[in-house]
Design an enzyme around this catalytic site. Structure first.
Site, PDB file in Angstrom:
ATOM      1  N   PRO A   1       0.796  -1.226   0.000  1.00  0.00           N
ATOM      2  CA  PRO A   1       0.000   0.000   0.000  1.00  0.00           C
ATOM      3  C   PRO A   1       0.831   1.280   0.000  1.00  0.00           C
ATOM      4  O   PRO A   1       1.862   1.369   0.654  1.00  0.00           O
ATOM      5  CB  PRO A   1      -0.832  -0.103   1.279  1.00  0.00           C
ATOM      6  CG  PRO A   1      -0.130  -1.086   2.134  1.00  0.00           C
ATOM      7  CD  PRO A   1       0.567  -2.024   1.206  1.00  0.00           C
ATOM      8  N   ASN A   2       0.331   2.222  -0.772  1.00  0.00           N
ATOM      9  CA  ASN A   2       0.854   3.575  -0.904  1.00  0.00           C
ATOM     10  C   ASN A   2       2.173   3.670  -1.659  1.00  0.00           C
ATOM     11  O   ASN A   2       2.662   4.766  -1.899  1.00  0.00           O
ATOM     12  CB  ASN A   2       0.966   4.265   0.463  1.00  0.00           C
ATOM     13  CG  ASN A   2      -0.373   4.395   1.133  1.00  0.00           C
ATOM     14  OD1 ASN A   2      -1.337   4.817   0.510  1.00  0.00           O
ATOM     15  ND2 ASN A   2      -0.454   3.994   2.381  1.00  0.00           N
TER      16      ASN A   2
ATOM     17  N   ARG B   1       5.046  11.094  -2.430  1.00  0.00           N
ATOM     18  CA  ARG B   1       4.688  10.926  -1.016  1.00  0.00           C
ATOM     19  C   ARG B   1       5.938  11.030  -0.135  1.00  0.00           C
ATOM     20  O   ARG B   1       6.847  10.214  -0.245  1.00  0.00           O
ATOM     21  CB  ARG B   1       4.036   9.560  -0.798  1.00  0.00           C
ATOM     22  CG  ARG B   1       3.728   9.286   0.653  1.00  0.00           C
ATOM     23  CD  ARG B   1       3.173   7.886   0.870  1.00  0.00           C
ATOM     24  NE  ARG B   1       3.008   7.651   2.288  1.00  0.00           N
ATOM     25  CZ  ARG B   1       3.385   6.538   2.899  1.00  0.00           C
ATOM     26  NH1 ARG B   1       3.917   5.546   2.220  1.00  0.00           N
ATOM     27  NH2 ARG B   1       3.224   6.407   4.186  1.00  0.00           N
TER      28      ARG B   1
ATOM     29  N   TYR C   1      11.049   8.772   1.581  1.00  0.00           N
ATOM     30  CA  TYR C   1      11.017   7.691   0.596  1.00  0.00           C
ATOM     31  C   TYR C   1      11.761   8.000  -0.697  1.00  0.00           C
ATOM     32  O   TYR C   1      11.867   7.133  -1.560  1.00  0.00           O
ATOM     33  CB  TYR C   1       9.563   7.325   0.286  1.00  0.00           C
ATOM     34  CG  TYR C   1       8.796   6.893   1.513  1.00  0.00           C
ATOM     35  CD1 TYR C   1       9.094   5.700   2.151  1.00  0.00           C
ATOM     36  CD2 TYR C   1       7.800   7.689   2.054  1.00  0.00           C
ATOM     37  CE1 TYR C   1       8.412   5.302   3.291  1.00  0.00           C
ATOM     38  CE2 TYR C   1       7.109   7.310   3.189  1.00  0.00           C
ATOM     39  CZ  TYR C   1       7.423   6.112   3.800  1.00  0.00           C
ATOM     40  OH  TYR C   1       6.752   5.726   4.936  1.00  0.00           O
TER      41      TYR C   1
ATOM     42  N   ASN D   1       8.076  -5.424  -0.562  1.00  0.00           N
ATOM     43  CA  ASN D   1       7.931  -4.253   0.305  1.00  0.00           C
ATOM     44  C   ASN D   1       6.460  -4.192   0.697  1.00  0.00           C
ATOM     45  O   ASN D   1       5.639  -3.688  -0.056  1.00  0.00           O
ATOM     46  CB  ASN D   1       8.366  -2.974  -0.418  1.00  0.00           C
ATOM     47  CG  ASN D   1       8.326  -1.769   0.490  1.00  0.00           C
ATOM     48  OD1 ASN D   1       7.650  -1.763   1.509  1.00  0.00           O
ATOM     49  ND2 ASN D   1       9.035  -0.730   0.104  1.00  0.00           N
TER      50      ASN D   1
ATOM     51  N   ALA E   1       2.971  -0.577   5.090  1.00  0.00           N
ATOM     52  CA  ALA E   1       2.403  -0.599   6.440  1.00  0.00           C
ATOM     53  C   ALA E   1       1.875  -1.976   6.844  1.00  0.00           C
ATOM     54  O   ALA E   1       1.765  -2.258   8.040  1.00  0.00           O
ATOM     55  CB  ALA E   1       1.291   0.441   6.556  1.00  0.00           C
TER      56      ALA E   1
ATOM     57  N   HIS F   1       3.552  -4.262   9.639  1.00  0.00           N
ATOM     58  CA  HIS F   1       3.414  -4.100  11.073  1.00  0.00           C
ATOM     59  C   HIS F   1       2.217  -4.821  11.683  1.00  0.00           C
ATOM     60  O   HIS F   1       2.112  -4.885  12.912  1.00  0.00           O
ATOM     61  CB  HIS F   1       3.364  -2.606  11.408  1.00  0.00           C
ATOM     62  CG  HIS F   1       4.405  -1.838  10.664  1.00  0.00           C
ATOM     63  ND1 HIS F   1       5.759  -2.082  10.790  1.00  0.00           N
ATOM     64  CD2 HIS F   1       4.303  -0.879   9.706  1.00  0.00           C
ATOM     65  CE1 HIS F   1       6.432  -1.283   9.986  1.00  0.00           C
ATOM     66  NE2 HIS F   1       5.570  -0.552   9.312  1.00  0.00           N
TER      67      HIS F   1
ATOM     68  N   GLU G   1      12.153  -9.267   2.545  1.00  0.00           N
ATOM     69  CA  GLU G   1      11.394  -8.058   2.826  1.00  0.00           C
ATOM     70  C   GLU G   1      12.302  -6.842   2.639  1.00  0.00           C
ATOM     71  O   GLU G   1      13.460  -6.854   3.053  1.00  0.00           O
ATOM     72  CB  GLU G   1      10.861  -8.097   4.263  1.00  0.00           C
ATOM     73  CG  GLU G   1       9.976  -6.925   4.616  1.00  0.00           C
ATOM     74  CD  GLU G   1       9.361  -7.053   6.003  1.00  0.00           C
ATOM     75  OE1 GLU G   1       9.054  -5.993   6.576  1.00  0.00           O
ATOM     76  OE2 GLU G   1       9.188  -8.171   6.514  1.00  0.00           O
TER      77      GLU G   1
ATOM     78  N   HIS H   1      12.420  -2.406   2.759  1.00  0.00           N
ATOM     79  CA  HIS H   1      11.828  -1.105   3.090  1.00  0.00           C
ATOM     80  C   HIS H   1      12.796  -0.022   2.647  1.00  0.00           C
ATOM     81  O   HIS H   1      14.009  -0.148   2.852  1.00  0.00           O
ATOM     82  CB  HIS H   1      11.562  -0.974   4.592  1.00  0.00           C
ATOM     83  CG  HIS H   1      10.527  -1.930   5.067  1.00  0.00           C
ATOM     84  ND1 HIS H   1       9.176  -1.689   4.915  1.00  0.00           N
ATOM     85  CD2 HIS H   1      10.640  -3.139   5.656  1.00  0.00           C
ATOM     86  CE1 HIS H   1       8.506  -2.717   5.412  1.00  0.00           C
ATOM     87  NE2 HIS H   1       9.370  -3.609   5.855  1.00  0.00           N
TER      88      HIS H   1
ATOM     89  N   SER I   1      12.961   3.112   3.803  1.00  0.00           N
ATOM     90  CA  SER I   1      13.448   3.863   4.960  1.00  0.00           C
ATOM     91  C   SER I   1      13.995   2.902   6.014  1.00  0.00           C
ATOM     92  O   SER I   1      13.749   1.694   5.976  1.00  0.00           O
ATOM     93  CB  SER I   1      12.317   4.708   5.553  1.00  0.00           C
ATOM     94  OG  SER I   1      11.334   3.875   6.133  1.00  0.00           O
TER      95      SER I   1
ATOM     96  N   ARG J   1      12.389   4.897  12.938  1.00  0.00           N
ATOM     97  CA  ARG J   1      11.129   5.627  12.755  1.00  0.00           C
ATOM     98  C   ARG J   1      10.229   5.452  13.972  1.00  0.00           C
ATOM     99  O   ARG J   1      10.666   5.020  15.028  1.00  0.00           O
ATOM    100  CB  ARG J   1      10.467   5.142  11.463  1.00  0.00           C
ATOM    101  CG  ARG J   1      11.400   5.439  10.280  1.00  0.00           C
ATOM    102  CD  ARG J   1      10.804   5.552   8.955  1.00  0.00           C
ATOM    103  NE  ARG J   1       9.635   6.398   8.888  1.00  0.00           N
ATOM    104  CZ  ARG J   1       8.681   6.213   7.987  1.00  0.00           C
ATOM    105  NH1 ARG J   1       8.768   5.240   7.111  1.00  0.00           N
ATOM    106  NH2 ARG J   1       7.652   7.013   7.952  1.00  0.00           N
TER     107      ARG J   1
ATOM    108  N   ARG K   1       6.354   1.420  13.657  1.00  0.00           N
ATOM    109  CA  ARG K   1       6.982   0.991  12.406  1.00  0.00           C
ATOM    110  C   ARG K   1       8.220   0.126  12.626  1.00  0.00           C
ATOM    111  O   ARG K   1       8.791  -0.406  11.680  1.00  0.00           O
ATOM    112  CB  ARG K   1       7.395   2.203  11.580  1.00  0.00           C
ATOM    113  CG  ARG K   1       6.255   3.018  11.057  1.00  0.00           C
ATOM    114  CD  ARG K   1       6.764   4.070  10.092  1.00  0.00           C
ATOM    115  NE  ARG K   1       5.781   5.083   9.824  1.00  0.00           N
ATOM    116  CZ  ARG K   1       4.819   4.980   8.921  1.00  0.00           C
ATOM    117  NH1 ARG K   1       4.713   3.890   8.194  1.00  0.00           N
ATOM    118  NH2 ARG K   1       3.969   5.963   8.750  1.00  0.00           N
TER     119      ARG K   1
END
Length: 142
Positions: free
Chosen positions: A9-10, A17, A22, A69, A72, A75, A93, A95, A97, A102, A106
């Site tokens: 998502p996103n 964004r 990112y 990736n 969210a 989590h 996996e 990410h 960032s 964070r 997260r």
């Protein structure tokens, strides 16, 4: 080798964004970079904001490995954790960032224990590192 690059998502909003977190590159930029750096790899690229579509893609993919990736979903998605455990290929996996630096919520991935490994904090290079790891593992297995 066939590798699935799966984004949650996103991540369709990359480039616009929160670029300070990112980066300015889009998913398309990352895909083009992967294809250029690894010309012998057959990539499948997929992004969805839907947990069910991500599960379906993982279950149906005919690949030797995946770079995932989950955004969210990392989590709190035990359904994705179960799915990663159920597939018969390694999943790494990724990410963009550094999730450990964070917000508290997260900093833990419920999916990570089902994965071969996790790369985070290196921006788009994390995808490259994950693909390199999958290629190295495939070489050792053959």
């Amino acid at each position: 080798m066939k590798i699935l690059i799966l984004n949650g998502p996103n991540l369709n909003l990359l480039g616009t964004r929160e670029p300070e977190i990112y980066g300015h590159e889009t998913l398309d930029d990352i895909a083009k970079g992967l294809e250029k750096r690894f010309p012998k790899v057959k990539f499948q690229f997929f992004q969805s904001n839907s947990e069910g579509e991500l599960i379906d893609k993982l279950q149906q993919a005919e690949v030797e490995g995946a770079v995932f990736n989950p955004g969210a979903y990392s989590h709190y998605s035990y359904a994705l954790y179960d799915c990663v455990r159920a597939v018969n290929y390694p999943v790494i996996e990724v990410h963009l960032s550094n999730i450990a630096a964070r917000q508290q919520f997260r900093q833990t991935s419920v999916i990570a224990p089902a994965c071969l490994g996790v790369v985070h904090g290196f921006g788009k290079k994390g995808y490259y590192l994950a693909v390199e790891a999958l290629l190295e593992i495939a070489d050792k297995d053959h």
